[in-house]
Motif scaffolding. Sequence first.
Motif, mmCIF file in Angstrom:
data_model
loop_
_atom_site.group_PDB
_atom_site.id
_atom_site.type_symbol
_atom_site.label_atom_id
_atom_site.label_comp_id
_atom_site.label_asym_id
_atom_site.label_seq_id
_atom_site.Cartn_x
_atom_site.Cartn_y
_atom_site.Cartn_z
ATOM 1 N N TYR A 1 0.916 -1.185 -0.120
ATOM 2 C CA TYR A 1 -0.058 -0.201 -0.189
ATOM 3 C C TYR A 1 0.877 1.091 -0.068
ATOM 4 O O TYR A 1 0.592 2.278 -0.793
ATOM 5 C CB TYR A 1 -0.834 -0.076 1.171
ATOM 6 N N GLY B 1 0.622 0.284 -4.083
ATOM 7 C CA GLY B 1 -0.313 -0.713 -4.551
ATOM 8 C C GLY B 1 0.418 -1.643 -5.345
ATOM 9 O O GLY B 1 1.437 -1.763 -5.620
ATOM 10 N N ASN C 1 -2.034 -1.911 -10.951
ATOM 11 C CA ASN C 1 -1.842 -0.500 -11.159
ATOM 12 C C ASN C 1 -1.210 -0.179 -12.788
ATOM 13 O O ASN C 1 -1.902 0.523 -13.429
ATOM 14 C CB ASN C 1 -0.615 0.147 -10.451
ATOM 15 N N LEU D 1 -7.500 -4.018 -4.517
ATOM 16 C CA LEU D 1 -7.954 -2.757 -5.047
ATOM 17 C C LEU D 1 -9.168 -2.062 -4.162
ATOM 18 O O LEU D 1 -8.980 -0.816 -3.720
ATOM 19 C CB LEU D 1 -9.019 -3.080 -6.212
ATOM 20 N N LEU D 2 -9.903 -3.018 -3.509
ATOM 21 C CA LEU D 2 -10.973 -2.319 -2.567
ATOM 22 C C LEU D 2 -10.226 -1.948 -1.230
ATOM 23 O O LEU D 2 -10.494 -0.643 -0.827
ATOM 24 C CB LEU D 2 -11.880 -3.344 -2.166
ATOM 25 N N LYS E 1 -6.854 -0.704 -1.096
ATOM 26 C CA LYS E 1 -6.394 0.413 -1.237
ATOM 27 C C LYS E 1 -7.169 1.754 -1.458
ATOM 28 O O LYS E 1 -7.057 2.668 -0.900
ATOM 29 C CB LYS E 1 -5.462 0.526 -2.542
ATOM 30 N N THR E 2 -8.635 1.530 -2.077
ATOM 31 C CA THR E 2 -9.532 2.334 -2.328
ATOM 32 C C THR E 2 -10.111 3.034 -0.890
ATOM 33 O O THR E 2 -10.234 4.193 -0.979
ATOM 34 C CB THR E 2 -10.638 1.994 -3.262
ATOM 35 N N PHE E 3 -10.355 2.052 -0.113
ATOM 36 C CA PHE E 3 -10.917 2.726 1.098
ATOM 37 C C PHE E 3 -10.174 2.614 2.400
ATOM 38 O O PHE E 3 -10.775 2.752 3.487
ATOM 39 C CB PHE E 3 -12.247 1.395 1.618
ATOM 40 N N LYS E 4 -8.898 2.496 2.148
ATOM 41 C CA LYS E 4 -7.697 2.620 3.151
ATOM 42 C C LYS E 4 -8.010 1.679 4.177
ATOM 43 O O LYS E 4 -7.888 2.089 5.330
ATOM 44 C CB LYS E 4 -7.523 4.108 3.586
#
Length: 196
Positions: free
Chosen positions: A98, A102, A107, A169-170, A172-175
Amino acid sequence: MTKAERTRQFIIETTAPIFNKKGYEGTSISDITTATGLTKGSVYGNFRDKDELAAEAFDYNHGIIKSEIVNRSLGLKDPVEQLLVYVDFYSEVFEKVYVAGGCPLLNTAVDTDDSNPELFGRVQTAMQDWYDHVESVVAYGIKKGIFSSETDAGTFANHFVSLIEGGMLLSKTFKSKKHLNLNLELIRKMIVEMTV
């Protein structure tokens, strides 16, 4: 290594994290020269163009992950253990990946699918290798009677890779690592369910 080879490797290792964080399009020659302390001429004296450097940077980023998984898998004969290497690895390294921007596969696939066929081709090859490896491990497990004969190795591999990449992905997106953890737990259940 010769001096030229050392310089080339230095450029790759220095710019790989930048390409992973900023993407192919987002990484400028100024980013590259600032990070390396080299002139534009020095950089392009070692690489044909930005495309070649980006491809080598991707190989380097992906190679770090691949070599760690290979090292953890050395000597393992049990297909269950071989599959769990991935689960344990991604569970343990999420924070590090992260911070580094990512997953380089995810990416780079998103960044280059319409803009850089050579680099996208490398991503496809890396993803296919991963898919094929999981499929072969499951097929071996079926052949040895460890996994149910009703298991479709290709379908399992598709779900396996999709759950890890989707979880990355999720998260990373939502931390939040929660999303990856949920998918990794589902993979564990899938492995148990197909084990005889």
